[in-house]
Each structure stands twice: as structure tokens, then as C-alpha cells.
Design an enzyme around this catalytic site. Sequence first.
Site, PDB file in Angstrom:
ATOM      1  N   TYR A  48     -21.536  52.241 -32.186  1.00  0.00           N
ATOM      2  CA  TYR A  48     -20.942  51.978 -30.876  1.00  0.00           C
ATOM      3  C   TYR A  48     -19.426  52.027 -31.002  1.00  0.00           C
ATOM      4  O   TYR A  48     -18.862  51.401 -31.910  1.00  0.00           O
ATOM      5  CB  TYR A  48     -21.377  50.599 -30.352  1.00  0.00           C
ATOM      6  CG  TYR A  48     -20.817  50.291 -28.983  1.00  0.00           C
ATOM      7  CD1 TYR A  48     -21.212  51.032 -27.869  1.00  0.00           C
ATOM      8  CD2 TYR A  48     -19.886  49.267 -28.795  1.00  0.00           C
ATOM      9  CE1 TYR A  48     -20.689  50.768 -26.606  1.00  0.00           C
ATOM     10  CE2 TYR A  48     -19.367  49.000 -27.531  1.00  0.00           C
ATOM     11  CZ  TYR A  48     -19.782  49.748 -26.438  1.00  0.00           C
ATOM     12  OH  TYR A  48     -19.263  49.496 -25.182  1.00  0.00           O
ATOM     13  N   ASP A 136     -13.234  53.400 -37.182  1.00  0.00           N
ATOM     14  CA  ASP A 136     -13.231  52.442 -36.076  1.00  0.00           C
ATOM     15  C   ASP A 136     -13.436  51.037 -36.645  1.00  0.00           C
ATOM     16  O   ASP A 136     -14.553  50.650 -36.998  1.00  0.00           O
ATOM     17  CB  ASP A 136     -14.349  52.814 -35.087  1.00  0.00           C
ATOM     18  CG  ASP A 136     -14.451  51.812 -33.937  1.00  0.00           C
ATOM     19  OD1 ASP A 136     -13.787  50.759 -33.983  1.00  0.00           O
ATOM     20  OD2 ASP A 136     -15.213  52.091 -32.990  1.00  0.00           O
ATOM     21  N   LYS A 164     -10.466  43.471 -30.696  1.00  0.00           N
ATOM     22  CA  LYS A 164     -10.972  42.105 -30.845  1.00  0.00           C
ATOM     23  C   LYS A 164     -10.209  41.187 -31.780  1.00  0.00           C
ATOM     24  O   LYS A 164      -9.250  40.542 -31.404  1.00  0.00           O
ATOM     25  CB  LYS A 164     -12.424  42.175 -31.363  1.00  0.00           C
ATOM     26  CG  LYS A 164     -13.365  42.935 -30.463  1.00  0.00           C
ATOM     27  CD  LYS A 164     -14.740  42.898 -31.089  1.00  0.00           C
ATOM     28  CE  LYS A 164     -15.631  43.992 -30.555  1.00  0.00           C
ATOM     29  NZ  LYS A 164     -16.403  43.617 -29.405  1.00  0.00           N
TER      30      LYS A 164
HETATM   31  C1  LIG Z   1     -17.014  49.296 -33.357  1.00  0.00           C
HETATM   32  C2  LIG Z   1     -16.590  49.124 -31.923  1.00  0.00           C
HETATM   33  N1  LIG Z   1     -15.747  50.014 -31.372  1.00  0.00           N
HETATM   34  C3  LIG Z   1     -15.307  49.878 -30.108  1.00  0.00           C
HETATM   35  C4  LIG Z   1     -15.732  48.840 -29.315  1.00  0.00           C
HETATM   36  C5  LIG Z   1     -15.217  48.698 -27.899  1.00  0.00           C
HETATM   37  O1  LIG Z   1     -14.320  47.648 -27.826  1.00  0.00           O
HETATM   38  P1  LIG Z   1     -14.024  46.937 -26.398  1.00  0.00           P
HETATM   39  O2  LIG Z   1     -15.259  46.214 -26.015  1.00  0.00           O
HETATM   40  O3  LIG Z   1     -12.845  46.046 -26.693  1.00  0.00           O
HETATM   41  O4  LIG Z   1     -13.675  48.032 -25.438  1.00  0.00           O
HETATM   42  C6  LIG Z   1     -16.612  47.891 -29.842  1.00  0.00           C
HETATM   43  C7  LIG Z   1     -17.079  46.752 -28.992  1.00  0.00           C
HETATM   44  O5  LIG Z   1     -17.967  46.038 -29.310  1.00  0.00           O
HETATM   45  C8  LIG Z   1     -17.061  48.027 -31.173  1.00  0.00           C
HETATM   46  O6  LIG Z   1     -17.909  47.154 -31.718  1.00  0.00           O
END
Ligand SMILES: Cc1ncc(COP(=O)(O)O)c(C=O)c1O
Length: 322
Positions: A48, A136, A164
Amino acid sequence: MAELVIAAVPSIEKIRFVNSGTEAVMSAIRLARGFTGQETIIMFEGCYHGHCDATLASNGHQSSSGIPDGAKAATVLAKFNDLQSVEALLNQHKGKVAGIIVEPVAGSMGVITPVPGFLEGLRALADRFGVLLIIDEVLTGFRVAFGGAQNYYNAKADITCFGKALGGGMPIGAYGGSKEIMNRLQPDGDVYQAGTFSGNPVTMAGGIATLTLLKDPAVYQTLEDRTAQLFAGLGKVIAKNNWPIQLPRLGSMFSIVFAEKPVLNFQDSLTIDCKAFSKFFHFVLDNGIYLPPSAVDAACLSSVHTVEEIEETIEIMSKKVF
Ligand SMILES: Cc1ncc(COP(=O)(O)O)c(C=O)c1O
């Protein structure tokens, strides 16, 4: 704030702050496309990366309507922990790939740590095929180690995304890389990205406070000790009762995975017993323990969880409720 992140992550010389993980990923992908002049993005099934078109486009279990065919066609899926599947896609789409995006530790199909050689292999493939490696770290960044999973695994990204944990709960995202790549952003370069609230002072203050606290290695040791304590206790009960539960983790990022065998990729994650997890989730919630409500989401301990609270958690989780 930029200086703190740059000092912690060797692959980052320049960084931009945005407001969420999704924004960081979306901008990183545009930058990779602008830098390479190519469109195709290779991502991993079941990972994700937020809700931007590029990373929801063809991701079976999380796709969405409303995504243009062009976006769908420009994202192709490899298998997590399987370098051959990446190499096959790089050959199949030779000359068209802008980048490979990966979660260094997958967190949305249960926690899946990379098998030895996987991240190094991605680095080598990206170099061989002249594409960018986007790591990521929205979940892992400054959580599994200071500087993120890249520092833990000694992996090197071309572009890294954060979110986060970096902001201590404030709405934050960030992406960074070498000067050569980051200088392609406007106003120096030709790739556009902007945002009214990007780098806003309140969020930056939250981030600076968080990173300053995390500079103390004792915080990570506490996180490691508490999670190890939880897993040692739970592991004993699971082994004694022969329960079909796996306990993957890296540092304080963990999952309680209701599956017969270890889950290494998306296909394996389909074996997870969501109904059993749901019963377990509600039982522990009723007893004061708040896990993420999905059978496949990563959970994280905090440095303020105490030894006594972990003991109590083990005791509650040890009652058969699934
Ligand atoms: C690995 C990863 N990338 C991107 C995101 C997206 O982040 P946001 O919810 O701050 O848009 C998440 C959200 O859970 C994530 O776990």
C-alpha cells in the site's frame, strides 16, 4: 527539520516536506517520471502506498473505480520478495520503466520483512536497467530504526518517501534523494510540486521534537525490548496450543497473523483467516487493547507501553477466543 532527516539518511541530500504519505508517494512518482522521461512504475502486489491513481491502479486487493485507463496501464505488479518477477517486468517493459516502488517492510498484508537479498537485489536491478528505486518508508521511517528501514537493512534508495511517524502525529509527508534527482523539481528543474500547507511550522515543530527525542538510541532499545517481551510471551502460548498464528515483526512494527504458514507475499496473505482475527480483535478491544482493526494491517508498540501493560496484554491475548 530537513537537516535532521538528511543527517540520518545517507541516500538523502535534499528533501521536500508535504502533508501526507500519499502526497509524498505521488510526488516521488512524478519526479521519477520526470527524471527518467519514462512512465511505467513497477510496484508490488499487496503493498500500500496511499490513494494516488498510480499506486491504486492495478493493485487487485485495493483498487478503486475512477482511475483512468492510462494510469492503470502505467503501473505493473511484481511479487514481493521475488526478484525474478521484477526482472521479468523490467525486461518486458524495457526502456519504458521510470521506477520501482517498494515498502522495505510490507505493512498491509500482515507485516512481511524482506527475505535476505531482496532489497539489495532491487538496488542492483534498478542500476542495471537504469530505473529509480523509490523506497516508501511511510510506515517504517524512523519507526523500525533511526533513519528508517534503509538504515536497518543498509539499502539505498534513489528517492525515499516518509510520512506519519516522522511528524509525531502531525500531518506530514516528505520525499528526498540526491541533489541530482531533487534538483529536477521546480523552481530549479521542470517537475512541478507545491502545497499551501507543505512544511508548515506546526508540523515541522512536531517533527523536530520527535526526531530530537528519537536520536536517543535508548528509545529504540525500549521499543525492541517491549515488542520482544510481547512476542516471547505470545509465542510460548501459540506454540503450546499449536494455534495457527504467525508473529512477524521488525522492531516495534508487528502483526498477529492468523495463518497456518508464514506469509511472504500477497498470494500467501490470502490464506489469512480474517474472521478469526475479527473475533480476536473484538475480544481484546473489549478488554482494553486496541489493535488495528484489519487482519492485514501492521500494529506498532509505543515507547510509553510499560512492562506491566505488556504482561497484561499477553495474559488477555492468551485466552482462546477465535
Ligand atoms: C507504506 C505506506 N505508504 C503510503 C501511505 C499513505 O500515507 P497517508 O495515509 O499519510 O496518505 C501509507 C498509509 O498507511 C503507507 O502505509
